[in-house]
Design a protein around this motif. Structure first.
Motif, PDB file in Angstrom:
ATOM      1  N   ILE A  11       0.773  -1.144   0.017  1.00 28.33           N
ATOM      2  CA  ILE A  11      -0.203  -0.155  -0.096  1.00 28.33           C
ATOM      3  C   ILE A  11       0.905   1.127  -0.029  1.00 28.33           C
ATOM      4  CG2 ILE A  11      -1.663   1.033   1.362  1.00 28.33           C
ATOM      5  CD1 ILE A  11      -2.471  -1.544   2.516  1.00 28.33           C
ATOM      6  N   THR A  12       0.715   2.099  -1.110  1.00 34.67           N
ATOM      7  CA  THR A  12       1.560   3.362  -1.097  1.00 34.67           C
ATOM      8  C   THR A  12       0.432   4.504  -0.603  1.00 34.67           C
ATOM      9  OG1 THR A  12       2.696   2.410  -2.989  1.00 34.67           O
ATOM     10  CG2 THR A  12       3.023   4.592  -2.637  1.00 34.67           C
ATOM     11  N   THR A  13       1.123   5.179   0.077  1.00 33.74           N
ATOM     12  CA  THR A  13       0.346   6.420   0.553  1.00 33.74           C
ATOM     13  C   THR A  13       0.858   7.768   0.346  1.00 33.74           C
ATOM     14  OG1 THR A  13       1.403   6.539   2.882  1.00 33.74           O
ATOM     15  CG2 THR A  13      -0.096   4.910   2.686  1.00 33.74           C
ATOM     16  N   PHE A  58      -7.023  12.981  -0.080  1.00 33.03           N
ATOM     17  CA  PHE A  58      -6.779  11.425  -0.203  1.00 33.03           C
ATOM     18  C   PHE A  58      -5.504  10.918   0.662  1.00 33.03           C
ATOM     19  CE2 PHE A  58      -4.644  12.754  -3.878  1.00 33.03           C
ATOM     20  CZ  PHE A  58      -3.875  11.968  -4.015  1.00 33.03           C
ATOM     21  N   ILE A  59      -5.562   9.893   0.939  1.00 37.64           N
ATOM     22  CA  ILE A  59      -4.150   9.154   1.739  1.00 37.64           C
ATOM     23  C   ILE A  59      -3.721   7.746   1.093  1.00 37.64           C
ATOM     24  CG2 ILE A  59      -5.581   7.757   3.364  1.00 37.64           C
ATOM     25  CD1 ILE A  59      -3.481   9.467   5.646  1.00 37.64           C
ATOM     26  N   ILE A  60      -4.470   7.409   0.134  1.00 36.00           N
ATOM     27  CA  ILE A  60      -3.967   5.886  -0.200  1.00 36.00           C
ATOM     28  C   ILE A  60      -3.734   6.496  -1.775  1.00 36.00           C
ATOM     29  CG2 ILE A  60      -4.539   3.672  -0.790  1.00 36.00           C
ATOM     30  CD1 ILE A  60      -4.296   4.008   2.158  1.00 36.00           C
ATOM     31  N   SER A  61      -2.580   6.188  -2.293  1.00 33.32           N
ATOM     32  CA  SER A  61      -2.291   6.605  -3.843  1.00 33.32           C
ATOM     33  C   SER A  61      -2.194   5.093  -4.754  1.00 33.32           C
ATOM     34  CB  SER A  61      -1.027   7.092  -3.865  1.00 33.32           C
ATOM     35  OG  SER A  61       0.023   6.541  -3.457  1.00 33.32           O
ATOM     36  N   GLN A  62      -1.978   4.140  -4.168  1.00 27.14           N
ATOM     37  CA  GLN A  62      -1.987   2.948  -4.746  1.00 27.14           C
ATOM     38  C   GLN A  62      -1.934   1.615  -4.067  1.00 27.14           C
ATOM     39  OE1 GLN A  62       1.460   1.401  -7.571  1.00 27.14           O
ATOM     40  NE2 GLN A  62       0.015   1.737  -9.301  1.00 27.14           N
ATOM     41  N   ILE A  63      -2.491   0.497  -4.558  1.00 30.42           N
ATOM     42  CA  ILE A  63      -2.572  -0.736  -3.806  1.00 30.42           C
ATOM     43  C   ILE A  63      -2.086  -1.821  -4.883  1.00 30.42           C
ATOM     44  CG2 ILE A  63      -3.466  -2.295  -2.373  1.00 30.42           C
ATOM     45  CD1 ILE A  63      -5.461  -0.025  -1.297  1.00 30.42           C
ATOM     46  N   THR A  64      -0.923  -2.654  -4.557  1.00 27.32           N
ATOM     47  CA  THR A  64      -0.730  -3.714  -5.402  1.00 27.32           C
ATOM     48  C   THR A  64      -0.744  -4.851  -4.576  1.00 27.32           C
ATOM     49  OG1 THR A  64       1.634  -3.179  -5.038  1.00 27.32           O
ATOM     50  CG2 THR A  64       0.622  -2.520  -6.989  1.00 27.32           C
TER      51      THR A  64
END
Length: 745
Positions: free
Chosen positions: A335-337, A551-557
């Motif tokens: 999770i990239t924040t 927003f606080i979450i920029s990407q999830i892999t």
């Protein structure tokens, strides 16, 4: 006639006898196929003594019965094993790793078990050898079951009465993956059948990988990576021989042999493992001796507790909205924040450092944090010391770069940045003025600062007459001056001009989406909001009327690098006219140079172009400062959780402003440049009447109310002054409902 009948009957009996004969031959053949070993044994022992023949034939019969039972059990347990989904072997609830905005810096973990997944080649070869030596030395030589191990365990149980495990690594993997009565005979047989299926499905390295990711190491630790990081503060790929041997040694009794619990026993298990590695020729005796001399560096006591943070709380709450329940339970995500770790630490330090100083002031009447920490831990309740909150948002994206909901997340879980609704007071005034500018008011217009007279303000009770904070009243002043000096009576008149419905609509657009009272007291901020809402709202001034959704979450892999959530990106909308937002911003910049926030420059040495507004509610219950540069907007709140008075003269400029200054000074100028806040859109010089904010007429000139103003083109009036219509000229496109003049009576 009788002869013919007899002949027919005889002919019918012939086929029947033939059928019976064929059936007899078939049964005989089947008997020979099934019992051929016994038949062969009968012929082979025909000439033997009857006693020997009996013994051999009895043994053969028992062996046949045993074989039959074995085949029956193999079919029975094989069918039961088929009901277990082998995909579960690879599916392990693992921690999702949370990264900062650079995608590399780890700031925490969430969800799943305390496990971090690894591939086989990401694990130290020393640990793989140590594990095999300790748990299953012939792992590569046998299949799912080790016959020698079973025979040895059975022999020792019969001869010594000692129970000894004979489970292979594959059997242990089955036991760790599936739920069944593994300690019973039935459970062990089922475990063997499942292990055979696992061996047929996965190769040896895959079995080892899945097993190493599943091992329990005590203290809720699961998997080799979490064990290595917890005990030795390093990834599993960097384990030394000595460290690997210790981890392999404590598997059989993780809670009893944990180095956190009993370091001496953990060292003993390490030495046993090293000896076994020598015995099975995985290492030499010299390597073992050298490893035994190595001084093991276990994680010290002070770093064994994983501390919570308010940023992680905000991240977890967003994840619960973004992810499906299955993703949350299984974890294993990357999770990239948007969190900037440097700015986050600066915000946490700024709150604690400044509020600690405030607690040391003479006459401070509340519990201090040092007093709270002196209370025995088992007797501590929710702290009653002074609290604060900070939210920092990037203007042009809405990315939350820092969020702090209190002084310590371990001592108080309540995240004041997200959920602490407190009265915002005069912090709301800029939005009242922006609503009035949207309607046609000009910053250079005149407004009275005298007492509010009964019946003067629409919707107010006749007795309602708010006072100015200094207890003084002026006659006339400009609108810009009234905002810069945060005058209450003038601000109420500005709100009355804008109209309560327009003010409420502006509040909704900038992010105050809670229910706000539809009364004139709202003009003075008589409603509650959170620090995050305030920070979002104040970005409208630096953005020229535009709001970006925070927003606080920029990407999830996932673990394989597949994008599970691509991020919503920068989502924006228009909340106010560009000229209106700039007009307020222009005044708020003056607040930081010669208004209530002037100490920002003179005392705290913050030199970058900025604007902002202090806020202090009645009886010093809440202290606020919200401000911005060209890159960042930051809101700070300080107060008591029980909503009591903070301290004497606990102004926003005293309690909140210093925190804001320290946070913003910590922002890297290369990442968050502080450009000039001057507008880039066109202006036009226009003669305006100070009474009506409309185009001046000769009547305005004669009354000396006309002045020249540089006005954003989207705010240029379209109507000449209603108060001084001497030879007034109306422009071609006159609005059907011209703006009402600001009441100055």
């Amino acid at each position: 006639m009788a002869a013919r009948k007899a002949a027919k009957s005889k002919n019918k009996r012939k086929p029947a006898r033939k059928v019976a004969k064929r059936n007899t031959k078939r049964r005989s053949l089947l008997y020979k196929l099934v019992f051929w070993p016994l038949i062969l044994l009968e012929h082979a022992t025909k000439s033997w003594h009857p006693i020997y023949r009996f013994l051999v034939k009895s043994g053969a019969a028992l062996a046949s019965i045993g074989l039959f039972i074995f085949l029956l059990m193999a079919v029975f347990y094989g069918l039961r094993a088929q009901t277990y989904d082998l995909d579960k072997v690879t599916e392990m609830p693992a921690r999702s790793i949370v990264y900062a905005n650079d995608g590399k810096t780890e700031i925490g973990t969430v969800h799943g078990d305390n496990r971090l997944m690894l591939e086989f080649d990401q694990i130290s070869p020393w640990f793989i050898k140590a594990l095999i030596a300790r748990e299953d030395a012939r792992f590569y030589d046998h299949g799912a079951i080790d016959p020698r191990g079973l025979a040895r365990a059975f022999s020792r149980f019969v001869t010594r009465g000692k129970k000894e495990g004979a489970s292979t690594i594959t059997m242990q993997l089955a036991d760790n993956t599936f739920s069944y009565a593994g300690k019973t005979v039935d459970g062990k047989l089922l475990e063997m059948a499942i292990a055979i299926r696992i061996e047929n499905r996965f190769n040896k390295e895959e079995i080892l990988q899945h097993y190493m990711n599943r091992i329990f190491w005590g203290h809720s630790i699961r998997g080799i990576e979490s064990a290595s990081r917890t005990y030795f503060e390093k990834p599993a790929s960097q384990l030394s021989l000595s460290e690997a041997a210790m981890l392999a040694g404590i598997i059989r009794g993780p809670n009893a042999f944990s180095p956190f619990v009993n370091f001496e026993k953990a060292v003993e298990q390490r030495d046993v493992t090293l000896s076994r590695m020598v015995h099975y020729e995985f290492i030499t005796q010299d390597q073992a001796d050298s490893a035994k001399k190595e001084q093991l560096k276990i994680r010290p006591d002070g770093r064994r507790i994983i501390h919570d943070s308010y940023a992680m709380d905000a991240i977890r709450r967003d994840l619960e909205v973004i992810l499906e329940q299955h993703n949350i339970q299984m974890g294993g995500l990357h999770i990239t924040t948007t969190i900037d770790p440097h700015l986050q630490k600066a915000a946490e330090h700024a709150i604690e450092s400044h509020l600690s100083k405030m607690e040391k002031r003479s006459g401070f009447a509340h519990q201090t944090r040092p007093q709270y920490l002196r209370i025995p831990q088992q007797q501590r309740k929710e702290p009653k010391y002074l609290q604060g909150a900070v939210v920092c948002i990037e203007n042009k994206s809405g990315a939350i770069r820092a969020i702090v909901g209190g002084r310590n997340a371990d001592e108080s879980k309540f995240n004041r940045a997200l959920h602490g609704r407190r009265q915002i007071g005069s912090l709301f005034k800029p939005f009242v003025y922006m609503s009035a500018f949207d309607k046609g008011l000009q910053p250079g217009a005149w407004v009275r600062d005298s007492r509010i007279r009964p019946g003067e303000i629409k919707g107010a009770q006749r007795s309602w007459s708010p006072a100015n904070s200094d207890g003084e009243y002026k006659s006339m002043m400009t609108v810009a001056e009234a905002l810069a000096k945060s005058r209450n009576t003038a601000s109420v008149r500005i709100g009355d001009y804008a109209g309560i419905n327009n003010v409420l609509e502006t509040a909704r657009k900038v992010g105050f989406n809670q229910k706000i009272p539809n009364t004139p007291a709202t003009y003075l901020g008589a409603f509650e909001a959170t620090p995050q809402q305030v920070a979002q709202a104040y970005t409208v001034f630096s953005n020229g009327g535009t709001i970006y959704r925070p927003f606080i979450i920029s990407q999830i892999t996932d673990a394989d690098g597949n994008v599970v959530y691509p991020g919503s990106g920068a989502l924006s909308y228009t909340a106010a006219k560009t000229g209106s937002a700039w007009s307020v911003s222009n005044t708020l910049q003056e607040v930081t140079t010669r208004g209530t926030a002037a100490s920002l420059r003179s005392v705290y040495n913050f030199k970058a172009p900025s604007g902002g507004k202090t806020g202090t509610t009645d009886n010093y219950r809440d202290a606020w400062f919200a401000g911005y540069t060209s890159s960042l907007t930051c809101a700070v709140w300080v107060g008591m959780d029980n909503n009591t008075r903070t301290m004497s003269r606990g102004y926003g400029s005293t309690l909140a402003l210093p925190i804001w200054a320290n946070v913003m000074k910590a922002a890297d100028s290369r990442v968050y440049p502080t450009h000039s806040l001057k507008p880039t859109f066109p202006f036009q010089n226009v003669r305006i009447c100070r009474f009506t904010s409309q185009i001046a007429t000769p009547g305005c000139e004669s009354h000396r109310s006309a002045y020249t103003a540089s006005i954003p083109i989207d705010l240029i009036p379209e109507h000449t002054c209603d108060n001084h219509p001497i030879r007034a000229e109306v422009l071609p496109e006159e609005p059907s409902t011209p703006p009402r003049a600001l009441p100055v009576r």
